[in-house]
Scaffold this motif. Structure first.
Motif, PDB file in Angstrom:
ATOM      1  N   TYR A  66     -11.027 -11.278  11.063  1.00 36.79           N
ATOM      2  CA  TYR A  66     -11.438 -10.062  10.346  1.00 36.79           C
ATOM      3  C   TYR A  66     -10.571  -9.794   9.120  1.00 36.79           C
ATOM      4  N   GLY A  67      -9.720 -10.747   8.809  1.00 37.20           N
ATOM      5  CA  GLY A  67      -8.938 -10.649   7.576  1.00 37.20           C
ATOM      6  C   GLY A  67      -7.605  -9.955   7.753  1.00 37.20           C
ATOM      7  N   ALA A  68      -7.185  -9.746   9.021  1.00 37.21           N
ATOM      8  CA  ALA A  68      -5.913  -9.056   9.246  1.00 37.21           C
ATOM      9  C   ALA A  68      -4.745  -9.918   8.798  1.00 37.21           C
ATOM     10  N   LYS A  69      -3.679  -9.247   8.397  1.00 30.84           N
ATOM     11  CA  LYS A  69      -2.390  -9.909   8.210  1.00 30.84           C
ATOM     12  C   LYS A  69      -1.591  -9.548   9.452  1.00 30.84           C
ATOM     13  N   MET A  70      -1.138 -10.568  10.177  1.00 35.72           N
ATOM     14  CA  MET A  70      -0.393 -10.309  11.416  1.00 35.72           C
ATOM     15  C   MET A  70       1.093 -10.209  11.081  1.00 35.72           C
ATOM     16  N   LYS A  71       1.733  -9.169  11.583  1.00 35.17           N
ATOM     17  CA  LYS A  71       3.178  -9.026  11.381  1.00 35.17           C
ATOM     18  C   LYS A  71       3.842  -8.972  12.753  1.00 35.17           C
ATOM     19  N   GLY A  72       4.680  -9.936  13.035  1.00 32.57           N
ATOM     20  CA  GLY A  72       5.277 -10.044  14.369  1.00 32.57           C
ATOM     21  C   GLY A  72       6.603  -9.323  14.481  1.00 32.57           C
TER      22      GLY A  72
ATOM     23  N   MET B  87      13.023  -2.045  15.847  1.00 33.64           N
ATOM     24  CA  MET B  87      12.527  -3.064  14.910  1.00 33.64           C
ATOM     25  C   MET B  87      11.085  -2.776  14.516  1.00 33.64           C
ATOM     26  N   LEU B  88      10.345  -2.264  15.483  1.00 35.40           N
ATOM     27  CA  LEU B  88       8.941  -1.904  15.202  1.00 35.40           C
ATOM     28  C   LEU B  88       8.909  -0.848  14.093  1.00 35.40           C
ATOM     29  N   GLU B  89       9.743   0.176  14.260  1.00 39.09           N
ATOM     30  CA  GLU B  89       9.730   1.264  13.272  1.00 39.09           C
ATOM     31  C   GLU B  89      10.202   0.763  11.902  1.00 39.09           C
ATOM     32  N   GLU B  90      11.283  -0.020  11.914  1.00 36.44           N
ATOM     33  CA  GLU B  90      11.764  -0.567  10.627  1.00 36.44           C
ATOM     34  C   GLU B  90      10.667  -1.346   9.915  1.00 36.44           C
ATOM     35  N   THR B  91       9.931  -2.135  10.687  1.00 43.24           N
ATOM     36  CA  THR B  91       8.869  -2.955  10.089  1.00 43.24           C
ATOM     37  C   THR B  91       7.776  -2.062   9.499  1.00 43.24           C
ATOM     38  N   ILE B  92       7.425  -1.018  10.231  1.00 44.18           N
ATOM     39  CA  ILE B  92       6.378  -0.113   9.739  1.00 44.18           C
ATOM     40  C   ILE B  92       6.830   0.532   8.432  1.00 44.18           C
ATOM     41  N   VAL B  93       8.078   1.003   8.440  1.00 41.15           N
ATOM     42  CA  VAL B  93       8.597   1.680   7.244  1.00 41.15           C
ATOM     43  C   VAL B  93       8.581   0.714   6.060  1.00 41.15           C
ATOM     44  N   SER B  94       9.020  -0.517   6.298  1.00 42.93           N
ATOM     45  CA  SER B  94       9.100  -1.423   5.143  1.00 42.93           C
ATOM     46  C   SER B  94       7.695  -1.835   4.673  1.00 42.93           C
ATOM     47  N   LEU B  95       6.756  -2.019   5.598  1.00 43.65           N
ATOM     48  CA  LEU B  95       5.388  -2.351   5.159  1.00 43.65           C
ATOM     49  C   LEU B  95       4.792  -1.193   4.358  1.00 43.65           C
ATOM     50  N   ARG B  96       5.063   0.024   4.830  1.00 41.60           N
ATOM     51  CA  ARG B  96       4.544   1.208   4.107  1.00 41.60           C
ATOM     52  C   ARG B  96       5.154   1.292   2.706  1.00 41.60           C
ATOM     53  N   GLU B  97       6.472   0.972   2.621  1.00 41.46           N
ATOM     54  CA  GLU B  97       7.134   1.019   1.311  1.00 41.46           C
ATOM     55  C   GLU B  97       6.463   0.087   0.311  1.00 41.46           C
ATOM     56  N   TYR B  98       5.964  -1.040   0.857  1.00 35.83           N
ATOM     57  CA  TYR B  98       5.281  -1.999  -0.009  1.00 35.83           C
ATOM     58  C   TYR B  98       3.796  -1.669  -0.176  1.00 35.83           C
ATOM     59  N   GLY B  99       3.402  -0.499   0.325  1.00 40.45           N
ATOM     60  CA  GLY B  99       2.011  -0.043   0.143  1.00 40.45           C
ATOM     61  C   GLY B  99       1.007  -0.757   1.029  1.00 40.45           C
ATOM     62  N   ARG B 100       1.489  -1.381   2.129  1.00 44.85           N
ATOM     63  CA  ARG B 100       0.568  -2.107   3.007  1.00 44.85           C
ATOM     64  C   ARG B 100      -0.175  -1.142   3.922  1.00 44.85           C
ATOM     65  N   LYS B 101      -1.425  -1.499   4.233  1.00 46.51           N
ATOM     66  CA  LYS B 101      -2.216  -0.634   5.109  1.00 46.51           C
ATOM     67  C   LYS B 101      -2.075  -1.099   6.558  1.00 46.51           C
TER      68      LYS B 101
ATOM     69  N   GLN C 175       8.659   5.155  23.651  1.00 50.52           N
ATOM     70  CA  GLN C 175       9.150   5.071  22.265  1.00 50.52           C
ATOM     71  C   GLN C 175       8.084   4.487  21.327  1.00 50.52           C
ATOM     72  N   VAL C 176       7.386   3.456  21.819  1.00 51.16           N
ATOM     73  CA  VAL C 176       6.343   2.830  20.984  1.00 51.16           C
ATOM     74  C   VAL C 176       5.226   3.842  20.712  1.00 51.16           C
ATOM     75  N   ILE C 177       4.900   4.630  21.732  1.00 57.31           N
ATOM     76  CA  ILE C 177       3.847   5.639  21.553  1.00 57.31           C
ATOM     77  C   ILE C 177       4.301   6.705  20.545  1.00 57.31           C
ATOM     78  N   GLU C 178       5.566   7.103  20.658  1.00 57.42           N
ATOM     79  CA  GLU C 178       6.089   8.102  19.699  1.00 57.42           C
ATOM     80  C   GLU C 178       6.005   7.564  18.265  1.00 57.42           C
ATOM     81  N   ILE C 179       6.341   6.271  18.123  1.00 57.89           N
ATOM     82  CA  ILE C 179       6.284   5.667  16.784  1.00 57.89           C
ATOM     83  C   ILE C 179       4.833   5.647  16.284  1.00 57.89           C
ATOM     84  N   ALA C 180       3.917   5.279  17.184  1.00 52.28           N
ATOM     85  CA  ALA C 180       2.501   5.236  16.793  1.00 52.28           C
ATOM     86  C   ALA C 180       2.035   6.622  16.348  1.00 52.28           C
ATOM     87  N   GLU C 181       2.526   7.648  17.046  1.00 45.81           N
ATOM     88  CA  GLU C 181       2.158   9.024  16.682  1.00 45.81           C
ATOM     89  C   GLU C 181       2.725   9.387  15.314  1.00 45.81           C
TER      90      GLU C 181
END
Ligand SMILES: Cc1ncc(COP(=O)(O)O)c(C=O)c1O
Length: 404
Positions: free
Chosen positions: A139-145, A157-171, A196-202
């Protein structure tokens, strides 16, 4: 005569990859081959004799219903029985929170279809189940592990990754996670990390796909609450299946979640297969009603638990030093790590020559890492085959290490 389909392919058709595991499964048909490769349940666990009278009963009592098209949401009887079963296990849900799918794989596909636009990022464990990675890629996803430690995904690490992807304007929309006896690592995510993962997702407004085919195959230790149960904002979609607790040949799974999301999955399913085989659903419903699923599952768990103990004792006996492996409390797999620099793909080639197969761990790493890892299935081979398989595998590894 058309000799190639390439020029007709869509972009997603071009992006499809043949599953490395399916390819290995072809090799393992060879006589004399011992396979630690597939995620196959032991055929001894299939309740063939118990199913015969149930199949007849379904035909006699509700043959027309079983052979007719059914509703896309799933057989009402099976949905009700599953809701009651969840309640017995301590999870209170309503029928509107549960739909039937044609295996979990279909649920993964439908979720990909509904939520992923080309270029969207999906977060997953490093490693993660290949069937999901390949589907999201279509479906065209970019997978980030996110690297796993001994307890699974590391929330920081999950949160750091989300923050950095967002900084680069990734959806970003989705976190894909296998919290119980993860495929391929065998690791279970503790409840504190689930929260913790659920809190991050929220915090970052993401959906969580909780894919849990192995949850009920627990040998020891306490079950951790499902992420669905821990979530309070309706953002966890949980996938279950009969494939590992009953028989994959039925191709029946179920999804629990927020009805708003399930409604979208149903719309996608209407364009996919209209409905999951009603006949199969009715057979499973009757099988559960008679109490046979629980009885058979107990035997399956006992068998796999014994097979896990056995293969671990063989690993301890035959593997050279510096080779490590996970010792999971359930599921179907051990994950083996060789010293850095060793290439499991090369070892696999040599192993196949010696009639022993496994899956190279790198297959499950969306960033191509994990070359020195291997996934070992312990549910399929009997004790003699498992011991002989470990002896052969240890021999190949020792040869690569220059020990023999
Ligand atoms: C993590 C995971 N999800 C989904 C599936 C697909 O299961 P099903 O047979 O229900 O389609 C598997 C199968 O091995 C799996 O390991």
């Amino acid at each position: 005569m058309i000799n190639s389909a390439e020029r007709f392919l869509s972009e997603s058709g071009k992006s499809m990859k043949r599953s490395a595991i399916r390819e290995i499964l072809k090799v393992i048909q060879r006589p004399g081959m011992i396979s630690f490769a597939g995620g196959l349940p032991a055929p001894e666990t299939f309740p063939i004799n118990e199913l015969k009278p149930i199949i007849l009963e379904v035909l006699e009592k509700d043959g027309a219903g079983g052979l007719q098209y059914g509703t896309t949401e799933g057989d009402p009887g099976l949905r009700r029985i599953l809701v009651e079963r969840h309640a017995r296990q301590g999870l209170a849900i309503k029928v509107e929170n549960l739909i039937i799918t044609t295996g979990s794989q279909q649920a993964i596909d439908l979720i990909g279809r509904i939520f992923i636009d080309p270029g969207d990022y999906v977060l997953c464990g490093l490693p993660s189940y290949l069937g999901a990675l390949n589907t999201f890629l279509v479906y065209g996803a970019k997978m980030k592990g996110i690297t796993l430690d001994k307890e699974g995904i590391v929330p920081e690490m999950l949160e750091e990754t989300i923050v950095s992807l967002r900084e680069y304007g990734r959806k970003l929309k989705l976190i894909y996670i296998i919290p119980d006896f993860q495929n391929p690592s065998g690791i279970t995510l503790p409840e504190s990390r689930r929260k913790q993962v659920i809190e991050i997702a929220e915090k970052y407004d993401l959906l969580i796909i909780e894919d849990s085919p192995y949850r009920e195959i627990r040998f020891n230790g306490e079950p951790q609450k499902t992420m669905y149960e821990l979530d309070t904002t309706g953002r966890v979609i949980t996938l279950f299946t009969f494939s590992k607790i009953f028989a994959p040949g039925f191709r029946v799974g179920w999804v629990i979640g927020n009805p708003i999301i399930l409604d979208k999955i149903i719309m996608a399913k209407q364009t996919s297969d209209l409905c999951t085989a009603p006949f199969n659903q009715k057979i499973i419903a009757r099988y559960i009603e008679k109490g046979l699923l629980e009885e058979n599952l107990k035997k399956t768990i006992a068998l796999y638990s014994q097979r896990r103990d056995h293969i671990i004792s063989c690993f301890r006996k035959y593997m050279p030093e510096n080779v490590t492996w996970t010792e999971p409390d359930g599921g179907l797999f051990l994950f083996v790590t060789l010293p850095t620099g060793f290439d499991a793909d090369l070892i696999l080639q040599r192993a196949i020559e010696k009639n022993i197969a496994f899956v190279s761990g790198s297959t499950f790493f969306c960033n191509g890492s994990g070359q020195n890892t291997m996934r070992i299935n312990f549910s399929y081979s009997n004790n003699n085959e498992a011991e002989e398989g470990v002896i052969r595998l240890a021999g190949v590894i020792k040869q690569e290490m220059g020990i023999i």
